[in-house]
Scaffold this motif. Structure first.
Motif, PDB file in Angstrom:
ATOM      1  N   UNK A 237      13.657  -8.653  -5.637  1.00 54.39           N
ATOM      2  CA  UNK A 237      12.713  -9.762  -5.683  1.00 54.39           C
ATOM      3  C   UNK A 237      12.778 -10.683  -4.464  1.00 54.39           C
ATOM      4  N   UNK A 238      13.651 -10.416  -3.530  1.00 51.81           N
ATOM      5  CA  UNK A 238      13.763 -11.282  -2.364  1.00 51.81           C
ATOM      6  C   UNK A 238      13.536 -10.493  -1.070  1.00 51.81           C
ATOM      7  N   UNK A 239      14.581  -9.967  -0.481  1.00 57.46           N
ATOM      8  CA  UNK A 239      14.441  -9.300   0.818  1.00 57.46           C
ATOM      9  C   UNK A 239      13.467  -8.133   0.760  1.00 57.46           C
ATOM     10  N   UNK A 240      13.519  -7.351  -0.309  1.00 57.69           N
ATOM     11  CA  UNK A 240      12.658  -6.169  -0.403  1.00 57.69           C
ATOM     12  C   UNK A 240      11.185  -6.556  -0.417  1.00 57.69           C
ATOM     13  N   UNK A 241      10.839  -7.616  -1.132  1.00 57.64           N
ATOM     14  CA  UNK A 241       9.447  -8.066  -1.190  1.00 57.64           C
ATOM     15  C   UNK A 241       8.969  -8.538   0.171  1.00 57.64           C
ATOM     16  N   UNK A 242       9.810  -9.294   0.854  1.00 55.89           N
ATOM     17  CA  UNK A 242       9.440  -9.796   2.176  1.00 55.89           C
ATOM     18  C   UNK A 242       9.174  -8.651   3.148  1.00 55.89           C
ATOM     19  N   UNK A 243      10.045  -7.640   3.148  1.00 49.61           N
ATOM     20  CA  UNK A 243       9.870  -6.512   4.060  1.00 49.61           C
ATOM     21  C   UNK A 243       8.650  -5.675   3.697  1.00 49.61           C
ATOM     22  N   UNK A 244       8.322  -5.573   2.401  1.00 49.06           N
ATOM     23  CA  UNK A 244       7.136  -4.800   2.016  1.00 49.06           C
ATOM     24  C   UNK A 244       5.840  -5.511   2.377  1.00 49.06           C
ATOM     25  N   UNK A 245       5.837  -6.843   2.441  1.00 46.86           N
ATOM     26  CA  UNK A 245       4.664  -7.542   2.962  1.00 46.86           C
ATOM     27  C   UNK A 245       4.311  -7.011   4.347  1.00 46.86           C
ATOM     28  N   UNK A 246       5.340  -6.698   5.110  1.00 44.83           N
ATOM     29  CA  UNK A 246       5.140  -6.264   6.489  1.00 44.83           C
ATOM     30  C   UNK A 246       4.819  -4.783   6.612  1.00 44.83           C
ATOM     31  N   UNK A 247       5.461  -3.949   5.785  1.00 49.27           N
ATOM     32  CA  UNK A 247       5.418  -2.502   6.029  1.00 49.27           C
ATOM     33  C   UNK A 247       4.647  -1.698   4.984  1.00 49.27           C
ATOM     34  N   UNK A 248       4.098  -2.338   3.943  1.00 46.46           N
ATOM     35  CA  UNK A 248       3.496  -1.554   2.861  1.00 46.46           C
ATOM     36  C   UNK A 248       2.312  -0.714   3.322  1.00 46.46           C
ATOM     37  N   UNK A 249       1.509  -1.232   4.238  1.00 47.12           N
ATOM     38  CA  UNK A 249       0.364  -0.435   4.704  1.00 47.12           C
ATOM     39  C   UNK A 249       0.824   0.829   5.420  1.00 47.12           C
ATOM     40  N   UNK A 250       1.861   0.701   6.254  1.00 48.79           N
ATOM     41  CA  UNK A 250       2.361   1.874   6.969  1.00 48.79           C
ATOM     42  C   UNK A 250       2.977   2.881   6.012  1.00 48.79           C
ATOM     43  N   UNK A 251       3.711   2.402   5.005  1.00 50.71           N
ATOM     44  CA  UNK A 251       4.313   3.300   4.023  1.00 50.71           C
ATOM     45  C   UNK A 251       3.230   4.074   3.269  1.00 50.71           C
ATOM     46  N   UNK A 252       2.200   3.350   2.814  1.00 55.99           N
ATOM     47  CA  UNK A 252       1.117   4.001   2.083  1.00 55.99           C
ATOM     48  C   UNK A 252       0.393   5.017   2.960  1.00 55.99           C
ATOM     49  N   UNK A 253       0.179   4.668   4.227  1.00 54.18           N
ATOM     50  CA  UNK A 253      -0.484   5.585   5.160  1.00 54.18           C
ATOM     51  C   UNK A 253       0.356   6.846   5.353  1.00 54.18           C
ATOM     52  N   UNK A 254       1.649   6.678   5.561  1.00 58.58           N
ATOM     53  CA  UNK A 254       2.531   7.837   5.772  1.00 58.58           C
ATOM     54  C   UNK A 254       2.507   8.771   4.567  1.00 58.58           C
ATOM     55  N   UNK A 255       2.506   8.209   3.372  1.00 56.35           N
ATOM     56  CA  UNK A 255       2.520   9.048   2.173  1.00 56.35           C
ATOM     57  C   UNK A 255       1.197   9.775   1.994  1.00 56.35           C
ATOM     58  N   UNK A 256       0.080   9.066   2.182  1.00 61.41           N
ATOM     59  CA  UNK A 256      -1.230   9.680   1.976  1.00 61.41           C
ATOM     60  C   UNK A 256      -1.568  10.690   3.069  1.00 61.41           C
ATOM     61  N   UNK A 257      -1.287  10.344   4.308  1.00 64.97           N
ATOM     62  CA  UNK A 257      -1.733  11.161   5.434  1.00 64.97           C
ATOM     63  C   UNK A 257      -0.713  12.198   5.886  1.00 64.97           C
TER      64      UNK A 257
END
Length: 355
Positions: A237-257
C-alpha cells in the motif's frame, strides 16, 4: 484494531483501519444469491487443486483489502491441496489449521445458494505458507469446488472464484478474520491450470497451456523479512503503489504486446525476457527490494547460467525457474550461491480435479 498508514505521495497520507470480524460477517454475494435446485450428495467429494506462482500485479493502485483487482499474471504448478467434503445435517466440522477462513466461505456459499445444512471438511494444503505459492487461495478454491459439487454444482467455477475474490480473508487472532489482498490470479489458475493473464476486477483476460515438457524449480532464498500481515500491507500500500503510478502503462504494454504473443507461440525464452524486464518495474521492484537487492543478484546469476525463465513469486521470497534442464544441472548452478531446490515440480495445465 490495527490502524495502518498509506502514503501515496508527499501530500497523500491516509489511515486504513484494519478491521477484524467473525466468519460469516460482511458477506459480498455479488448478485449470485437466489433460488437454486440443489441435489445433495450422500457420498463425500474429494478435490485436488494446484498451487500457483504469482508473477506480478499490473497496478497496485487498483486493489486493497476488501477491494479485489489490480490485474496480474501467474501459472499453476503441480503442488497440490487436497480437500474432502461431506454434507451433514447442520454445522461446520472443519479439520484444517486455519478453520476461520474456511468457515467464512462455507457461510457465504450456503447463504448464496440457500443451503440450510452443514458441511464436514477435511483439508490439507501444500504447507508452503507465506512464501509466494498461494496456500490460502488454493485451499479456498478447492473448498469451493468441493462444496459446490456436493450440492449439485449450482454455481460455475467463474462464479466461485469471483465469490472468493470479493470475500478473500486471512486469519487474524482468536478465530477472527480480516480482508486480504486478492488479484484473482490464484483462483483462476487453480481452477483452469496453465498461465493466466488477469485484468482488473478479477477478469480473466487470457489463459493458455504452456511448458508441458519443462520442469519448474522453486528456490526459497533466505530472508528475515516477513511477507504477510502488517509487513505485507505496508509494502503493497505504500512503495508499490507509488512505483506502479509510474510504470503501470509500461507493464501493461509489455504483457499485451510481448508476453501474451510469446505465450501463444510457446516461446519460453522470450517470456522470460519480458518477465525479467517487469522484475525491475513498478510494484514488482518494490516486492523484490522488500527482501533485499540480493534477490536480483540471485536471479541475474540464474539467467546468466542460461535458464529460460526466472521470476519471483508474489511478495516472495520464492523464485520460480522454468527450464528444460535436469535437477542435477540446477543443483550445480545453485551450489556457488549457497541455494538449494525447495520444490521440483512442473506446470499444471489441468487445474483442479474433482475425484
Amino acid at each position: 484494531m490495527t490502524i495502518l498508514k498509506i502514503r501515496g505521495g508527499d501530500l497523500d497520507l491516509v489511515e486504513y483501519e484494519f478491521l477484524s470480524f467473525h466468519p460469516g460477517e460482511n458477506l459480498h454475494m455479488k448478485g449470485f444469491e437466489g433460488e437454486y435446485s440443489l441435489k445433495i450428495r450422500e457420498d463425500p467429494v474429494t478435490v485436488t487443486a494446484p498451487g500457483r506462482i504469482h508473477l506480478t500485479v499490473l497496478d497496485m493502485n487498483r486493489f486493497a483489502p476488501g477491494h479485489p483487482g489490480g490485474g496480474g499474471i501467474g501459472f499453476a504448478i503441480q503442488v497440490y491441496a487436497t480437500v474432502t467434503v461431506r454434507c451433514i445435517p447442520a454445522g461446520y466440522q472443519i479439520d484444517y489449521s486455519r478453520p476461520a477462513i474456511i468457515e467464512h466461505f462455507l457461510r457465504l456459499f450456503s447463504t448464496v445458494i440457500g443451503y440450510k445444512g452443514g458441511f464436514s471438511v477435511q483439508a490439507k494444503d501444500h504447507e508452503y505458507k507465506h512464501v509466494g505459492l498461494g496456500s490460502t487461495s488454493t485451499i479456498l478454491m478447492a473448498i469451493a469446488a468441493a462444496v459446490n459439487d456436493a450440492v449439485g454444482s449450482p454455481l460455475s467455477r467463474d462464479q466461485l472464484r469471483i465469490l472468493i475474490g470479493h470475500n478473500y480473508v486471512e486469519e487474524t487472532e482468536e478465530g477472527m478474520i480480516a480482508y486480504g489482498f486478492e488479484t484473482g490470479v490464484g483462483p483462476a489458475v487453480t481452477s483452469y491450470g496453465g498461465m493466466a493473464v488477469m485484468g482488473d476486477d478479477l477478469t480473466l483476460a487470457y489463459r493458455r497451456d504452456f511448458a508441458a515438457d519443462k520442469k519448474v524449480y522453486v528456490v526459497i532464498p533466505p530472508s528475515s523479512i516477513s511477507s504477510a500481515g502488517e509487513e505485507e500491507f505496508s509494502l503493497l500500500m505504500n512503495k508499490a503503489r507509488t512505483l506502479d503510478y509510474r510504470d503501470r502503462e509500461q507493464k501493461a504494454y509489455c504483457i499485451l504486446m510481448d508476453f501474451i504473443p510469446a505465450l501463444y507461440d510457446e516461446d519460453l525464452t522470450r517470456m522470460g525476457d519480458v518477465m525479467w524486464e517487469i522484475e525491475f518495474r513498478g510494484s514488482k521492484r518494490a516486492e523484490i527490494e522488500h527482501h533485499s537487492f540480493e534477490l536480483y543478484h540471485y536471479m541475474n546469476k540464474l539467467r546468466k547460467a542460461g535458464l529460460e525463465f526466472v521470476g519471483m513469486s508474489s511478495v516472495g521470497p520464492s523464485i520460480a525457474i522454468i527450464t528444460e534442464l535436469s535437477e542435477d544441472a540446477i543443483t550445480k548452478i545453485l551450489e556457488p550461491m549457497d541455494l538449494t531446490i525447495a520444490i521440483t515440480t512442473a506446470v499444471d495445465n489441468k487445474g483442479l480435479i474433482i475425484l
